[in-house]
Design a protein around this motif. Structure first.
Motif, PDB file in Angstrom:
ATOM      1  N   THR A   1       0.818  -1.214   0.000  1.00 33.80           N
ATOM      2  CA  THR A   1       0.000   0.000   0.000  1.00 33.80           C
ATOM      3  C   THR A   1       0.856   1.270   0.000  1.00 33.80           C
ATOM      4  OG1 THR A   1      -0.096  -0.024   2.428  1.00 33.80           O
ATOM      5  CG2 THR A   1      -1.868  -1.147   1.228  1.00 33.80           C
ATOM      6  N   HIS A   2       2.108   1.175   0.520  1.00 37.81           N
ATOM      7  CA  HIS A   2       2.987   2.329   0.606  1.00 37.81           C
ATOM      8  C   HIS A   2       4.348   2.018  -0.009  1.00 37.81           C
ATOM      9  CE1 HIS A   2      -0.056   3.454   3.513  1.00 37.81           C
ATOM     10  NE2 HIS A   2       0.472   4.666   3.620  1.00 37.81           N
TER      11      HIS A   2
ATOM     12  N   THR B   1       0.603   4.632  -2.046  1.00 36.08           N
ATOM     13  CA  THR B   1       0.893   5.925  -1.423  1.00 36.08           C
ATOM     14  C   THR B   1       2.404   6.077  -1.340  1.00 36.08           C
ATOM     15  OG1 THR B   1      -1.143   5.872  -0.114  1.00 36.08           O
ATOM     16  CG2 THR B   1       0.634   7.320   0.660  1.00 36.08           C
ATOM     17  N   TYR B   2       2.919   7.151  -1.883  1.00 38.09           N
ATOM     18  CA  TYR B   2       4.365   7.377  -1.888  1.00 38.09           C
ATOM     19  C   TYR B   2       4.781   8.231  -0.689  1.00 38.09           C
ATOM     20  CZ  TYR B   2       4.224   5.818  -6.769  1.00 38.09           C
ATOM     21  OH  TYR B   2       4.044   5.087  -7.919  1.00 38.09           O
ATOM     22  N   ILE B   3       5.891   7.846  -0.097  1.00 34.14           N
ATOM     23  CA  ILE B   3       6.522   8.675   0.938  1.00 34.14           C
ATOM     24  C   ILE B   3       7.964   8.885   0.507  1.00 34.14           C
ATOM     25  CG2 ILE B   3       7.228   8.837   3.351  1.00 34.14           C
ATOM     26  CD1 ILE B   3       4.879   7.042   4.076  1.00 34.14           C
TER      27      ILE B   3
ATOM     28  N   VAL C   1       5.348   5.517  17.710  1.00 28.65           N
ATOM     29  CA  VAL C   1       5.386   6.978  17.608  1.00 28.65           C
ATOM     30  C   VAL C   1       5.613   7.481  16.186  1.00 28.65           C
ATOM     31  CG1 VAL C   1       6.264   7.179  19.960  1.00 28.65           C
ATOM     32  CG2 VAL C   1       7.884   7.169  18.052  1.00 28.65           C
ATOM     33  N   PHE C   2       6.069   6.596  15.286  1.00 26.67           N
ATOM     34  CA  PHE C   2       6.389   7.089  13.940  1.00 26.67           C
ATOM     35  C   PHE C   2       5.138   7.560  13.214  1.00 26.67           C
ATOM     36  CE2 PHE C   2       6.913   6.564   9.357  1.00 26.67           C
ATOM     37  CZ  PHE C   2       8.010   7.366   9.152  1.00 26.67           C
ATOM     38  N   ASP C   3       5.266   8.718  12.612  1.00 30.16           N
ATOM     39  CA  ASP C   3       4.189   9.314  11.830  1.00 30.16           C
ATOM     40  C   ASP C   3       4.851  10.020  10.652  1.00 30.16           C
ATOM     41  OD1 ASP C   3       2.176  10.822  10.721  1.00 30.16           O
ATOM     42  OD2 ASP C   3       1.290  11.399  12.635  1.00 30.16           O
ATOM     43  N   GLU C   4       4.434   9.686   9.439  1.00 28.97           N
ATOM     44  CA  GLU C   4       5.089  10.259   8.262  1.00 28.97           C
ATOM     45  C   GLU C   4       4.983  11.779   8.200  1.00 28.97           C
ATOM     46  OE1 GLU C   4       1.035   8.646   6.847  1.00 28.97           O
ATOM     47  OE2 GLU C   4       2.657   8.033   8.187  1.00 28.97           O
ATOM     48  N   SER C   5       4.065  12.357   8.944  1.00 32.02           N
ATOM     49  CA  SER C   5       3.947  13.817   8.945  1.00 32.02           C
ATOM     50  C   SER C   5       5.175  14.487   9.569  1.00 32.02           C
ATOM     51  CB  SER C   5       2.685  14.258   9.704  1.00 32.02           C
ATOM     52  OG  SER C   5       2.778  13.899  11.076  1.00 32.02           O
TER      53      SER C   5
END
Length: 204
Positions: free
Chosen positions: A1-2, A29-31, A92-96
């Protein structure tokens, strides 16, 4: 998905999307993460002699500390806390929190994080990690568990251990040499390598 990849692939994303469509696949979804730099001008690269993950572990860094530091490269947690266990990293990880500016690899920061991990280890866990390093220097009977207790809060890297305890080897060699000199190389009784040594962890 990512798909998580470096920002250098950002310009080629439309081409990848066309491939996904042609194959009938869902577009993920690209990060895109900023590059990790050696300094302000140069990327960190093993081809240029920079250390890899395996190299860092071989140099005495703990795997968990390396992962913790990599997490902080280009990503900022909420709050002031920077030391996390692996389950906590996942939580805790959040791509934001991923920044746009390149991250510069800081060996001093990695060493600091590694030292914090070492100090937080239980005595049993530290001894398990430290024993091979102790064995590389001390070749005669020794209370290794007690020696590890002494070293525990004094190490920033596991590879610091041989240098910190090298005096034990030198003390024993010096004691044996001075005894031989005093007796002309002959003695009616054999001097035990640890007898009379100044280090209590290696005394009989």
């Amino acid at each position: 998905t990512h798909v998580i990849r470096g920002s250098e692939y950002l310009s080629s994303t439309p081409k990848y999307n066309l491939l996904y469509k042609d194959f009938g696949w869902d577009i993920p979804t690209y990060i895109h993460c900023p590059p990790v730099m050696k300094d302000a001008q140069n990327k960190l690269s093993k081809r240029n002699g920079d250390a890899s993950y395996q190299d860092l572990v071989a140099k005495g860094y703990l795997k968990e500390a390396v992962l913790n530091y990599i997490l902080l490269l280009g990503w900022s947690p909420k709050g002031e806390r920077e030391i996390f266990t692996l389950p906590e990293m996942i939580e805790v990880f959040d791509e934001s929190g991923i920044g746009k500016a390149p991250a510069i690899f800081d060996p001093a920061k990695l060493r600091y994080i590694n030292a914090e991990y070492i100090r937080a280890m239980s005595e049993e866990a530290f001894f398990e990690k430290a024993e091979p390093y102790i064995d590389s220097v001390v070749k005669t009977p020794c209370n290794k568990a007690l020696l590890a207790q002494v070293l525990h809060q004094r190490c920033e890297l596991m590879s610091d251990i041989p240098e910190q305890i090298d005096f034990i080897r030198r003390d024993r060699q010096g004691s044996a040499g001075s005894h031989s000199a005093r007796t002309g190389g002959h003695s009616g009784r054999r001097l035990h390598p640890g007898r009379g040594a100044c280090c209590p962890v290696c005394s009989d």
